[in-house]
Motif scaffolding. Sequence first.
Motif, PDB file in Angstrom:
ATOM      1  N   GLU A  42       4.805   9.079  -6.730  1.00  0.00           N
ATOM      2  CA  GLU A  42       3.853   8.767  -7.788  1.00  0.00           C
ATOM      3  C   GLU A  42       2.477   8.571  -7.178  1.00  0.00           C
ATOM      4  OE1 GLU A  42       4.130   4.374  -8.934  1.00  0.00           O
ATOM      5  OE2 GLU A  42       6.138   4.818  -8.225  1.00  0.00           O
ATOM      6  N   LYS A  43       1.470   8.548  -8.033  1.00  0.00           N
ATOM      7  CA  LYS A  43       0.114   8.326  -7.540  1.00  0.00           C
ATOM      8  C   LYS A  43       0.020   6.900  -7.027  1.00  0.00           C
ATOM      9  CE  LYS A  43      -1.924  11.742 -10.471  1.00  0.00           C
ATOM     10  NZ  LYS A  43      -3.195  12.367 -10.596  1.00  0.00           N
ATOM     11  N   ARG A  44      -0.508   6.746  -5.818  1.00  0.00           N
ATOM     12  CA  ARG A  44      -0.544   5.453  -5.151  1.00  0.00           C
ATOM     13  C   ARG A  44      -1.955   5.162  -4.662  1.00  0.00           C
ATOM     14  NH1 ARG A  44       4.213   2.785  -5.765  1.00  0.00           N
ATOM     15  NH2 ARG A  44       3.982   1.745  -3.792  1.00  0.00           N
TER      16      ARG A  44
ATOM     17  N   ILE B 102     -10.881  -3.421  -0.459  1.00  0.00           N
ATOM     18  CA  ILE B 102     -11.204  -2.000  -0.501  1.00  0.00           C
ATOM     19  C   ILE B 102      -9.927  -1.277  -0.908  1.00  0.00           C
ATOM     20  CG2 ILE B 102     -10.732  -1.586   1.951  1.00  0.00           C
ATOM     21  CD1 ILE B 102     -13.219   0.339   1.816  1.00  0.00           C
ATOM     22  N   ILE B 103     -10.054  -0.328  -1.807  1.00  0.00           N
ATOM     23  CA  ILE B 103      -8.896   0.407  -2.282  1.00  0.00           C
ATOM     24  C   ILE B 103      -9.058   1.860  -1.865  1.00  0.00           C
ATOM     25  CG2 ILE B 103      -7.571   1.139  -4.303  1.00  0.00           C
ATOM     26  CD1 ILE B 103      -8.454  -1.522  -5.619  1.00  0.00           C
ATOM     27  N   LEU B 104      -8.080   2.334  -1.094  1.00  0.00           N
ATOM     28  CA  LEU B 104      -8.081   3.707  -0.610  1.00  0.00           C
ATOM     29  C   LEU B 104      -7.113   4.533  -1.451  1.00  0.00           C
ATOM     30  CD1 LEU B 104      -7.940   2.946   3.213  1.00  0.00           C
ATOM     31  CD2 LEU B 104      -9.964   3.376   1.798  1.00  0.00           C
ATOM     32  N   ARG B 105      -7.513   5.756  -1.734  1.00  0.00           N
ATOM     33  CA  ARG B 105      -6.696   6.636  -2.574  1.00  0.00           C
ATOM     34  C   ARG B 105      -6.542   7.987  -1.891  1.00  0.00           C
ATOM     35  NH1 ARG B 105      -8.180   8.150  -8.794  1.00  0.00           N
ATOM     36  NH2 ARG B 105      -6.371   9.452  -9.175  1.00  0.00           N
TER      37      ARG B 105
ATOM     38  N   SER C 258       1.369   0.609  -0.143  1.00  0.00           N
ATOM     39  CA  SER C 258       0.593   1.067  -1.292  1.00  0.00           C
ATOM     40  C   SER C 258       1.159   0.521  -2.598  1.00  0.00           C
ATOM     41  CB  SER C 258       0.551   2.595  -1.333  1.00  0.00           C
ATOM     42  OG  SER C 258       1.835   3.119  -1.583  1.00  0.00           O
ATOM     43  N   ARG C 259       0.371   0.661  -3.627  1.00  0.00           N
ATOM     44  CA  ARG C 259       0.745   0.217  -4.968  1.00  0.00           C
ATOM     45  C   ARG C 259       0.545   1.380  -5.933  1.00  0.00           C
ATOM     46  NH1 ARG C 259       2.558  -2.978  -2.135  1.00  0.00           N
ATOM     47  NH2 ARG C 259       1.967  -5.117  -1.828  1.00  0.00           N
ATOM     48  N   PRO C 260       1.245   1.362  -7.067  1.00  0.00           N
ATOM     49  CA  PRO C 260       1.019   2.432  -8.061  1.00  0.00           C
ATOM     50  C   PRO C 260      -0.433   2.424  -8.528  1.00  0.00           C
ATOM     51  CG  PRO C 260       2.962   1.137  -8.619  1.00  0.00           C
ATOM     52  CD  PRO C 260       2.274   0.424  -7.491  1.00  0.00           C
ATOM     53  N   PHE C 261      -0.973   3.599  -8.737  1.00  0.00           N
ATOM     54  CA  PHE C 261      -2.337   3.731  -9.241  1.00  0.00           C
ATOM     55  C   PHE C 261      -2.317   3.516 -10.745  1.00  0.00           C
ATOM     56  CE2 PHE C 261      -5.638   6.502 -11.123  1.00  0.00           C
ATOM     57  CZ  PHE C 261      -6.741   5.782 -10.687  1.00  0.00           C
ATOM     58  N   LEU C 262      -2.989   2.471 -11.179  1.00  0.00           N
ATOM     59  CA  LEU C 262      -3.098   2.153 -12.602  1.00  0.00           C
ATOM     60  C   LEU C 262      -4.544   1.824 -12.901  1.00  0.00           C
ATOM     61  CD1 LEU C 262      -0.016  -0.190 -12.982  1.00  0.00           C
ATOM     62  CD2 LEU C 262      -0.161   2.206 -13.643  1.00  0.00           C
ATOM     63  N   PRO C 263      -5.101   2.165 -13.975  1.00  0.00           N
ATOM     64  CA  PRO C 263      -4.498   2.961 -15.033  1.00  0.00           C
ATOM     65  C   PRO C 263      -4.661   4.450 -14.758  1.00  0.00           C
ATOM     66  CG  PRO C 263      -6.672   2.326 -15.704  1.00  0.00           C
ATOM     67  CD  PRO C 263      -6.443   1.717 -14.342  1.00  0.00           C
ATOM     68  N   ASN C 264      -3.826   5.219 -15.368  1.00  0.00           N
ATOM     69  CA  ASN C 264      -3.951   6.666 -15.355  1.00  0.00           C
ATOM     70  C   ASN C 264      -4.868   6.994 -16.520  1.00  0.00           C
ATOM     71  OD1 ASN C 264      -3.717   9.387 -15.690  1.00  0.00           O
ATOM     72  ND2 ASN C 264      -1.536   9.426 -15.198  1.00  0.00           N
ATOM     73  N   ARG C 265      -6.085   7.396 -16.231  1.00  0.00           N
ATOM     74  CA  ARG C 265      -7.080   7.588 -17.289  1.00  0.00           C
ATOM     75  C   ARG C 265      -6.650   8.609 -18.332  1.00  0.00           C
ATOM     76  NH1 ARG C 265     -11.689   4.736 -16.940  1.00  0.00           N
ATOM     77  NH2 ARG C 265     -12.221   3.959 -14.903  1.00  0.00           N
TER      78      ARG C 265
END
Length: 176
Positions: A39-41, A26-29, A141-148
């Motif tokens: 950065e976005k995570r 599950i990925i939480l944002r 957390s990890r960087p949010f990829l891709p940035n649409r």
Amino acid sequence: MRYTGTMILVRIDTLMVGIPPSPSVIILRPMDESPNISEKRVLPIWIGPSEAASIGVALEGAQNQRPMTHDLLATAIEALDGEIDSILINRVDGSTFYATVFLTQGDKTIEIDARPSDSIALAVRSMANIYVDEQVMEDASRPFLPNRESAAIDEQDIEEFRAFLDSVSPEDFKSS
């Protein structure tokens, strides 16, 4: 709620239900980017397949003929005049995450230690807020990829990646 740390309100961004031996995640944002996170995570949490299926059923609003465990617990809390106020993923130790379910019953707040997957399954059923401790978000957390806005990824690429994830198993990564 007696928690005194900094909490980040999150939403479920992605739920991938794996068929064993493939993992589920599950990925939480964060709902709003924290000014303390540069950065976005996103926060990925590996969960069991039955918990992932339970969360998926609740997200889709599907009804089972008989209550599942998380449905039973949510109904029991409600029958005892309680309400699931929120859940907090409050600690991480290696790859193990810890959470607390915050219940209210009248003017009383009750904190219950729980696994994040069970907590999220209850939160989805009760429309309760999901929070992550700021330090947990920073540490795990990890960087949010891709940035649409900047990445050119189309739906076919996403479907091909999902097909790859569905077909991969731990044995595929063993060295010969």
